[in-house]
Scaffold this motif. Structure first.
Motif, short mmCIF file in Angstrom:
data_model
loop_
_atom_site.label_atom_id
_atom_site.label_comp_id
_atom_site.label_asym_id
_atom_site.label_seq_id
_atom_site.Cartn_x
_atom_site.Cartn_y
_atom_site.Cartn_z
N ILE A 417 -23.41 12.55 32.99
CA ILE A 417 -22.68 11.37 32.52
C ILE A 417 -23.66 10.31 32.01
CG2 ILE A 417 -21.22 9.45 33.27
CD1 ILE A 417 -19.91 11.49 35.24
N GLU A 418 -24.71 10.07 32.77
CA GLU A 418 -25.70 9.07 32.36
C GLU A 418 -26.37 9.45 31.05
OE1 GLU A 418 -26.97 7.24 36.74
OE2 GLU A 418 -28.28 8.69 35.73
N LYS A 419 -26.52 10.74 30.81
CA LYS A 419 -27.13 11.21 29.57
C LYS A 419 -26.31 10.79 28.35
CE LYS A 419 -28.69 15.49 27.32
NZ LYS A 419 -28.82 16.96 27.45
N HIS A 420 -24.99 10.67 28.54
CA HIS A 420 -24.09 10.31 27.44
C HIS A 420 -23.56 8.89 27.57
CE1 HIS A 420 -23.97 14.47 25.97
NE2 HIS A 420 -23.87 14.85 27.24
N LEU A 457 -8.19 6.25 31.79
CA LEU A 457 -8.17 7.57 31.16
C LEU A 457 -7.55 8.63 32.06
CD1 LEU A 457 -11.79 7.58 29.65
CD2 LEU A 457 -9.66 6.84 28.55
N PHE A 458 -7.85 8.56 33.35
CA PHE A 458 -7.30 9.50 34.33
C PHE A 458 -6.77 8.69 35.51
CE2 PHE A 458 -10.45 11.81 31.96
CZ PHE A 458 -9.97 13.10 31.85
N GLU A 459 -5.64 9.16 36.06
CA GLU A 459 -5.04 8.46 37.20
C GLU A 459 -4.33 9.48 38.08
OE1 GLU A 459 -3.05 4.15 37.58
OE2 GLU A 459 -2.05 5.50 36.18
N CYS A 468 -6.71 8.98 26.17
CA CYS A 468 -7.81 9.87 25.80
C CYS A 468 -7.92 10.05 24.29
CB CYS A 468 -7.64 11.23 26.48
SG CYS A 468 -8.26 11.23 28.18
N SER A 469 -6.82 9.87 23.57
CA SER A 469 -6.91 9.97 22.11
C SER A 469 -7.76 8.85 21.52
CB SER A 469 -5.50 9.92 21.50
OG SER A 469 -4.91 8.64 21.68
N LYS A 470 -7.95 7.78 22.29
CA LYS A 470 -8.75 6.64 21.83
C LYS A 470 -10.21 6.74 22.28
CE LYS A 470 -4.75 3.50 21.90
NZ LYS A 470 -3.75 4.45 22.40
N ALA A 471 -10.47 7.62 23.24
CA ALA A 471 -11.85 7.85 23.72
C ALA A 471 -12.04 9.35 23.93
CB ALA A 471 -12.09 7.07 25.01
N PRO A 472 -11.95 10.14 22.87
CA PRO A 472 -11.89 11.61 23.01
C PRO A 472 -13.17 12.23 23.57
CG PRO A 472 -12.10 10.96 20.69
CD PRO A 472 -11.82 9.72 21.47
N LYS A 473 -14.32 11.74 23.18
CA LYS A 473 -15.57 12.34 23.64
C LYS A 473 -15.77 12.07 25.14
CE LYS A 473 -17.88 11.96 19.16
NZ LYS A 473 -19.01 11.35 18.40
N THR A 474 -15.44 10.87 25.55
CA THR A 474 -15.56 10.53 26.98
C THR A 474 -14.60 11.38 27.80
OG1 THR A 474 -16.20 8.27 26.43
CG2 THR A 474 -15.37 8.66 28.66
N CYS A 475 -13.37 11.52 27.31
CA CYS A 475 -12.38 12.32 28.05
C CYS A 475 -12.80 13.78 28.12
CB CYS A 475 -11.01 12.20 27.40
SG CYS A 475 -10.09 10.75 27.96
N LYS A 476 -13.32 14.31 27.04
CA LYS A 476 -13.77 15.70 27.06
C LYS A 476 -14.84 15.91 28.11
CE LYS A 476 -15.61 19.36 24.10
NZ LYS A 476 -16.08 19.73 22.73
N LEU A 477 -15.77 14.98 28.20
CA LEU A 477 -16.81 15.07 29.20
C LEU A 477 -16.23 15.01 30.61
CD1 LEU A 477 -19.80 15.01 30.14
CD2 LEU A 477 -19.74 12.52 29.79
N MET A 478 -15.33 14.06 30.84
CA MET A 478 -14.79 13.88 32.18
C MET A 478 -13.87 15.02 32.60
SD MET A 478 -16.41 11.36 33.25
CE MET A 478 -15.64 11.47 34.85
N LYS A 479 -13.18 15.64 31.64
CA LYS A 479 -12.32 16.78 31.98
C LYS A 479 -13.12 17.93 32.57
CE LYS A 479 -8.53 16.02 28.68
NZ LYS A 479 -7.87 16.50 27.44
N SER A 480 -14.40 18.00 32.23
CA SER A 480 -15.24 19.07 32.76
C SER A 480 -15.77 18.78 34.16
CB SER A 480 -16.43 19.31 31.81
OG SER A 480 -17.33 18.21 31.84
N ILE A 481 -15.48 17.58 34.66
CA ILE A 481 -15.95 17.17 35.99
C ILE A 481 -14.73 17.02 36.89
CG2 ILE A 481 -17.27 15.45 37.29
CD1 ILE A 481 -18.77 14.84 34.69
#
Length: 584
Positions: A417-420, A457-459, A468-481
């Motif tokens: 996460i910190e990397k991105h 983004l998540f609740e 998530c449509s407004k922050a797609p890259k962040t959501c994609k990253l977080m979906k993997s965690i």
């Protein structure tokens, strides 16, 4: 970058937590409906600390215990235990109702009852044929095996009351089947009784209770609806015993609320009062469902009427105090909640009243009194400690205010996460620039002053696709965690705080998570205290704390502060616990 707080009350407990005691209560839990409804109730619970009312899912007061005489049971954090409690409560209530008389609830001793002499004389003096006499003699022998009906009850009983008495043994037998978890068999027996005795309100209540328990066992929303229909029939049974009708009304209301129809429950209860008459328990239930459904004006008016009828009612004192706190009438709120705590009603000593009384005192700058209340709450077992005041807890979890990523199993995830972090920051800044659909103001009444916005983004372990449509890259990253995206007792969100913002000291609702803050935009002179240690943020780096401990934030800088908040499951929770815990 770190500072120690000065003059601030804090003394965090460190080590292993003890499970907090909680007030007894139970409502149903059913299936796909179970997950949906527990989610609704737990969401209300998550908002508790911020001034939104919640009476735990499976944590509503056992009103029928006092109506029908059944004992209450303490709630456990384990889901299977909570189900057992719900089952035993419904069965106990049904069994108690079988032996109570009309409005008084007075128990009748069937073992010592005698048949009135005038009735015996009348039977003995009648002229009958030999065949009829023979049949009656046989019938008398059968009657002798059963308790006889008291004369007073013979004179007073009419309609459905008399029917309930005559088939009391059959009702008890069906109740025993419920107590033995032979729910389908019990339901069959109650339906048979209703076929033979359609005027028996008590058999109808038994049918409703059996449907209630069966809906839990089979996780069926359809059966929940059938139980609601049956309870409503009891509630509206014109010739029925008043105490059983009230019991039916309250259970109908609880099941309706369970299915998300709290406002409809308030309407039905209002009609019940018009028919049955004012009753303390019905007024309590109306105010409860009013608060849960956001009908605060209805709840307030009902609570005021309740206290006119019963000035020392602990439920009314505590809940009206809570309503006044929502209206920022802190002095009046404190007086009412203090009165509730000093009374004899245990319902006014539930965790949320200690919490909100202390919180109101802090907002009146009466911090010493507030911490004394928190201390009393901890001594009563409602909190893990006076500084760790979450109310939805799992036992035996490591408890300390501050953590490092390396103390958790999530260190590798945090490095990713910190990397991105710049990507996460840039998407957050883009959302800030939106004219609509962006950040929402904090709505939990935690701000003392200033401007604080959040973008979620998540609740409760679920993704918010529109966000998530407004922050797609962040959501994609977080979906993997999964430990964060799937944390049912937490959120993943952006938080933006403007200069001059101060957040009251408060505690999160649960000890089942750890909160990670990733610094995105960090000006000078912004700080967060958790426990007795004060820190700040660093851009691109993560800090970790347990937000079930008291914490506060203040922003005395000159530009906005943005952080990315991620809730991860507490590392001491088992996989089974994560699956069974209700969402918050």
């Amino acid at each position: 970058m770190e500072k120690k707080s000065s003059g601030r009350k804090a003394n965090p407990a460190k080590g292993t937590q003890k499970p907090a005691k909680k007030a007894a209560s139970s409502r149903g839990n059913s299936g796909s409906g179970s997950t949906t409804t527990l989610l609704v109730f737990a969401l209300l619970g998550a908002l508790l600390a911020g001034g939104v009312y919640f009476h735990h899912s499976g944590q509503l007061q056992p009103y029928l215990d006092s109506i029908l005489g059944a004992g209450s049971s303490a709630q456990k954090p384990d889901a299977s235990t909570a189900r057992k409690e719900r089952e035993s409560r419904v069965v106990d209530e049904a069994a108690a109702a079988a032996t109570t008389d009309s409005d008084s609830g007075e128990s009748k001793s069937s073992e010592t009852a005698d048949k009135p002499e005038d009735v015996k004389d009348k039977l003995a003096g009648e002229k009958q044929s030999k065949e009829t006499k023979k049949k009656e003699k046989t019938a008398e022998k059968e009657k002798a095996k059963k308790p006889k009906k008291p004369a007073r009850l013979l004179q007073q009983s009419v309609g459905t009351k008399e029917v309930d008495y005559e088939i009391r043994q059959e009702i008890r037998n069906a109740d025993r089947l419920l107590s033995k978890k032979k729910t389908k068999q019990a339901l069959k027996e109650f339906k048979h009784l209703l076929k033979e005795h359609p005027d028996s309100i008590r058999a109808k209540y038994g049918e409703a209770a059996a449907l209630h328990l069966l809906s839990d066992e089979q996780r069926s929303n359809q059966l929940v609806q059938e139980s609601i229909k049956a309870y409503k029939a009891v509630c509206t049974w014109t010739a029925g015993r008043r105490n059983v009708r009230i019991a039916g009304c309250i259970e109908m209301s609880a099941r309706m609320s369970f299915m998300g129809a709290g406002r409809g429950a308030v309407k039905e209860l209002g009609a019940a009062i018009e028919d049955i008459g004012e009753d303390v328990k019905l007024l309590e239930e109306i105010s409860l469902q009013g608060l849960i459904s956001g009908m605060n004006k209805v709840a307030k008016k009902t609570l005021q009427r309740l206290l006119e009828l019963d000035p020392e009612n602990g439920f009314g004192l505590g809940h009206l105090g809570f309503v006044y706190k929502l209206e920022l009438r802190y002095d009046e709120a404190v007086d009412l909640m203090y009165a509730g705590l000093k009374g004899n009603d245990d319902r006014s000593r539930e965790p949320r009243f200690y919490y909100h009384l202390g919180d109101a005192l802090q907002r009146l700058n009466r911090s010493d009194e507030a911490y004394e209340v928190y201390k009393q709450g901890a001594a009563a077992g409602t909190f893990n400690s006076m500084y760790q005041r979450s109310t939805y807890n799992a036992p035996n979890l490591k408890a300390q205010p501050w953590w490092t990523p390396e103390e958790t199993p999530y260190a590798a995830d945090i490095k990713r996460i910190e990397k991105h972090w710049k990507t996460i920051r840039d998407e957050g800044l883009a959302v800030m620039g939106l004219s609509n659909g962006g950040f929402r103001k904090e709505e939990e009444n935690l701000r003392k002053e200033g401007d604080w916005g959040q973008f979620t983004l998540f609740e409760q372990g679920r993704v918010k696709e529109d966000s998530c449509s407004k922050a797609p890259k962040t959501c994609k990253l977080m979906k993997s965690i999964k430990a964060a995206a799937g944390c049912k007792r937490g959120q993943v969100k952006y938080s933006v705080m403007q200069p001059g913002t101060v957040v009251w000291p408060h505690c999160g609702p649960t000890n089942c998570r750890l909160r990670f803050h990733l610094g995105l935009v960090v000006p000078d002179d912004v700080h967060i205290r958790c426990g007795n240690e004060t820190r700040t943020w660093i851009e691109g780096k993560t800090i970790v704390f347990d937000d079930s401990f008291e914490h506060e934030v203040w922003h005395h800088g000159k530009s906005y502060r943005m952080v990315f908040i991620m809730d991860f499951w507490h590392p001491d929770l088992s996989e089974r616990q994560k699956q069974e815990l209700a969402p918050i």
